[in-house]
Structure formats: C-alpha cells, structure tokens
Scaffold this active site. Structure first.
Site, PDB file in Angstrom:
ATOM      1  N   ASN A 107       0.805  -1.255  -0.247  1.00  0.00           N
ATOM      2  CA  ASN A 107       0.463  -0.127  -0.053  1.00  0.00           C
ATOM      3  C   ASN A 107       1.051   1.438   0.385  1.00  0.00           C
ATOM      4  OD1 ASN A 107      -1.379   2.141   0.519  1.00  0.00           O
ATOM      5  ND2 ASN A 107      -2.426   1.322   2.401  1.00  0.00           N
ATOM      6  N   TRP A 108       0.928   2.427  -0.854  1.00  0.00           N
ATOM      7  CA  TRP A 108       1.780   2.775  -1.466  1.00  0.00           C
ATOM      8  C   TRP A 108       1.607   3.924  -0.523  1.00  0.00           C
ATOM      9  CZ3 TRP A 108       4.373   2.128  -7.065  1.00  0.00           C
ATOM     10  CH2 TRP A 108       4.900   1.150  -7.047  1.00  0.00           C
ATOM     11  N   LYS A 109       0.088   4.541  -0.589  1.00  0.00           N
ATOM     12  CA  LYS A 109      -0.395   5.382   0.666  1.00  0.00           C
ATOM     13  C   LYS A 109      -0.600   6.626  -0.503  1.00  0.00           C
ATOM     14  CE  LYS A 109      -0.281   3.079   5.201  1.00  0.00           C
ATOM     15  NZ  LYS A 109      -0.172   3.120   6.108  1.00  0.00           N
TER      16      LYS A 109
ATOM     17  N   HIS B 255      -9.522   0.920   4.745  1.00  0.00           N
ATOM     18  CA  HIS B 255      -8.468   1.492   5.344  1.00  0.00           C
ATOM     19  C   HIS B 255      -7.939   2.419   6.731  1.00  0.00           C
ATOM     20  CE1 HIS B 255      -3.626   2.322   5.204  1.00  0.00           C
ATOM     21  NE2 HIS B 255      -3.606   1.003   6.052  1.00  0.00           N
TER      22      HIS B 255
ATOM     23  N   GLU C 135      -6.972   4.841   7.544  1.00  0.00           N
ATOM     24  CA  GLU C 135      -5.964   6.303   7.986  1.00  0.00           C
ATOM     25  C   GLU C 135      -7.325   6.786   6.802  1.00  0.00           C
ATOM     26  OE1 GLU C 135      -2.573   4.819   5.541  1.00  0.00           O
ATOM     27  OE2 GLU C 135      -1.955   4.193   7.548  1.00  0.00           O
TER      28      GLU C 135
ATOM     29  N   GLU D  11      -5.279  -5.047  10.409  1.00  0.00           N
ATOM     30  CA  GLU D  11      -4.206  -3.765  11.131  1.00  0.00           C
ATOM     31  C   GLU D  11      -4.599  -3.404  11.864  1.00  0.00           C
ATOM     32  OE1 GLU D  11      -1.949  -2.237   6.518  1.00  0.00           O
ATOM     33  OE2 GLU D  11      -3.725  -1.457   6.829  1.00  0.00           O
TER      34      GLU D  11
ATOM     35  N   GLY E 153       2.839   2.654  10.621  1.00  0.00           N
ATOM     36  CA  GLY E 153       4.077   3.342  11.018  1.00  0.00           C
ATOM     37  C   GLY E 153       4.254   3.886  12.393  1.00  0.00           C
TER      38      GLY E 153
ATOM     39  N   SER F 163       3.961  -2.357   9.948  1.00  0.00           N
ATOM     40  CA  SER F 163       5.394  -2.359  10.758  1.00  0.00           C
ATOM     41  C   SER F 163       5.922  -3.223  10.001  1.00  0.00           C
ATOM     42  CB  SER F 163       4.954  -1.651  11.633  1.00  0.00           C
ATOM     43  OG  SER F 163       4.494  -0.859  12.233  1.00  0.00           O
TER      44      SER F 163
ATOM     45  N   GLY G  50       3.250  -1.313   4.345  1.00  0.00           N
ATOM     46  CA  GLY G  50       3.198   0.516   3.806  1.00  0.00           C
ATOM     47  C   GLY G  50       4.874   0.518   3.943  1.00  0.00           C
ATOM     48  N   GLY G  51       5.349   1.823   4.720  1.00  0.00           N
ATOM     49  CA  GLY G  51       6.343   2.103   4.323  1.00  0.00           C
ATOM     50  C   GLY G  51       7.398   1.242   3.777  1.00  0.00           C
TER      51      GLY G  51
HETATM   52  P1  13P Z   1       3.052   0.737   8.103  1.00  0.00           P
HETATM   53  O1  13P Z   1       3.687  -0.998   7.127  1.00  0.00           O
HETATM   54  O2  13P Z   1       4.181   1.928   7.289  1.00  0.00           O
HETATM   55  O3  13P Z   1       3.124   0.389   9.046  1.00  0.00           O
HETATM   56  O4  13P Z   1       1.655   0.498   7.110  1.00  0.00           O
HETATM   57  C1  13P Z   1       1.028  -0.374   7.283  1.00  0.00           C
HETATM   58  C2  13P Z   1      -0.736  -0.173   6.360  1.00  0.00           C
HETATM   59  O5  13P Z   1      -1.181   0.764   6.958  1.00  0.00           O
HETATM   60  C3  13P Z   1      -0.665  -0.469   5.351  1.00  0.00           C
HETATM   61  O6  13P Z   1      -1.641  -0.653   4.929  1.00  0.00           O
END
Ligand code: 13P
Length: 250
Positions: free
Chosen positions: A8-10, A96, A98, A169, A175, A214, A235-236
């Site tokens: 997920n590149w957000k 998600h 967020e 999640e 994050g 994470s 994510g990251g």
């Molecule tokens: P991180 O891997 O940066 O914690 O993000 C997880 C995420 O929200 C994937 O959708």
C-alpha cells in the site's frame, strides 16, 4: 491458495516514481520464485495506469486505494470502480484505518464500498483493526465483529473466495514501528477466521487474512509463518523496490 504480499503506497509516488519503482521491482523479481505468492501493489490513483503499463510481471496485480460506491454521477473528487478497471487495475482496498480515522469513513460506508466494488468486478482487500484504546478496554472481539459484519453484510453470491481478502491492521501498529507480537496476531486472526465462518460459511476457510502494521524485511518471515496468516499488507517498507522484494522472498 497462494499467500498475498501487498504494497500500500498510500500518498506516495508520482507516476514517474511509480514507473521507476516497478521497473526495478520487475528486475528483482526475476530471481525470486513466485509460484506460491501473489503480489499486489496499490499506488495512488494518478499512478494506476502507469503501474499497469510498466508492470511486465504476470505475478503482480495492481489495485486502487479507494473507490466511490456508484457507477457515475455528481460526486466531485471521487473515482468509480469502472474508472479503476479501465486503468487495468483489478483490486481495491476498502476500510483502511487512515480512511476510517482521518477521513472519518464509518462501517456502513466501508460496507457499501466493499459490496459495490465486488459487484462491479473488482477484487477487494477489506481492512479492519482496533485502536489502542479499544484493545486496552478489552474490546478487540467486538470491534472486529462489528467491522466485519457491517463490511460483509450484503456480499454478492456466489463469490469465489479468492476475490475477497481481509487485512487485519491494528491501528497502533501502523507506521509506528510497533509490530504486533506473534500472540496478538494469532489471537486476532483466529477471531477473524471464526467470525468469517459465521458470516460467510465454509468459504471462510479459503478466505485469505493478511497482517499489516510495521511489516519489514526483518519480521516478514516470522509473521508469514503464523497460524491463519495468509499474507502481508505493507506500507512504508514497500516503497523501495529492494525492501519490498526482500519481503516477497521471505
Ligand atoms: P506500515 O507498514 O507503514 O506500518 O503501514 C501499514 C499499512 O497501513 C498498510 O496498509
């Protein structure tokens, strides 16, 4: 069923940056056996088409991070499933954390989006997870049950099990660098499997449940080996091709 490793590149990467990362990833994947893995990448809307055309690996599928649950209409700023499909993308994320917490999407809207996306021909990764407050108040089960029930209340039938994936999640692990420990993950994924059995019946045994929060190259293998973990949503650590490739090969 294959394990899913999803990125997920957000709100990261322009179309040009998307092209560079996917080109690099395609090269790295030439040396990684992928028979047992399915790879999904969720770039921002503005990179969808570039992601699809740059990708030359038939093991990678591209998805959008959101959709609006209508065919078309006066919905300024929104994107329909037909538009996503027209870019060549085949998956979408719903729910998600967020979007739930920053954009204030509620369970009902997440449910509408999930059902509309599936009915429109997109495959869905529906995300659920508790906040730290909810966990500390002992509400893990209730929060997951409420989110799942409302998300899956009106699923189209029949629905082949590979088209719907659940991502657990925990909000406090996203994050933050705080990965949930093995016990936390097993507990939540077992609860989700049981809830799924009640909601969708026997096909729940084939529904893939991903963990996200994470995930990094150093912990991917251990998390993937846990009971009821059928993949990862990253994510990251998915933003750089070499780091994501290490997670894929875990
Ligand atoms: P991180 O891997 O940066 O914690 O993000 C997880 C995420 O929200 C994937 O959708």
């Amino acid at each position: 069923m294959k394990k899913i490793i999803a990125a997920n590149w957000k709100m990261f990467k322009t179309a040009e940056e998307t092209k560079q990362t996917i080109t690099e990833l395609n090269k790295l994947l030439e040396n990684i056996p992928l028979e047992k893995k399915e790879i999904l990448i969720f770039p921002p809307f503005t990179s969808l088409e570039t992601a699809v055309t740059t990708n030359n690996n038939d093991k990678i599928a591209i998805g959008a991070q959101d959709l609006y649950p209508a065919k078309e209409g006066a919905f300024t700023g929104e994107i329909s499933p037909a538009m996503i499909l027209a870019c060549g993308a085949t998956w979408v994320l719903t729910g998600h954390s967020e979007r739930r917490h920053i954009i204030k999407e509620d369970n009902a809207l997440v449910g509408q989006k999930t059902i509309f996306a599936l009915a429109s021909g997109l495959n869905v990764v529906a995300c659920i997870g508790e906040t730290l407050e909810q966990r500390e108040a002992g509400n893990l089960y209730d929060v997951l049950a409420e989110q799942l029930q409302q998300t899956l209340a009106k699923l189209p039938t029949p629905l082949s099990p590979e088209r719907l994936v659940i991502a657990y999640e925990p909000v406090w692990a996203i994050g933050t660098g705080k990965t949930a420990n093995a016990e936390d993950i097993i507990e939540a994924h077992t609860i989700i499997r049981e809830l799924l059995k009640n909601i969708i019946g026997v096909s729940a045994m084939q529904t893939r449940i991903l963990y996200g929060g994470s995930v990094k190259p150093e912990n991917a293998q251990e998390i993937l080996s846990l009971d009821n973990v059928d993949g990862l949503l990253v994510g990251g650590a998915s933003l750089k091709a070499d780091s994501f490739a290490k997670i894929i090969s875990a």
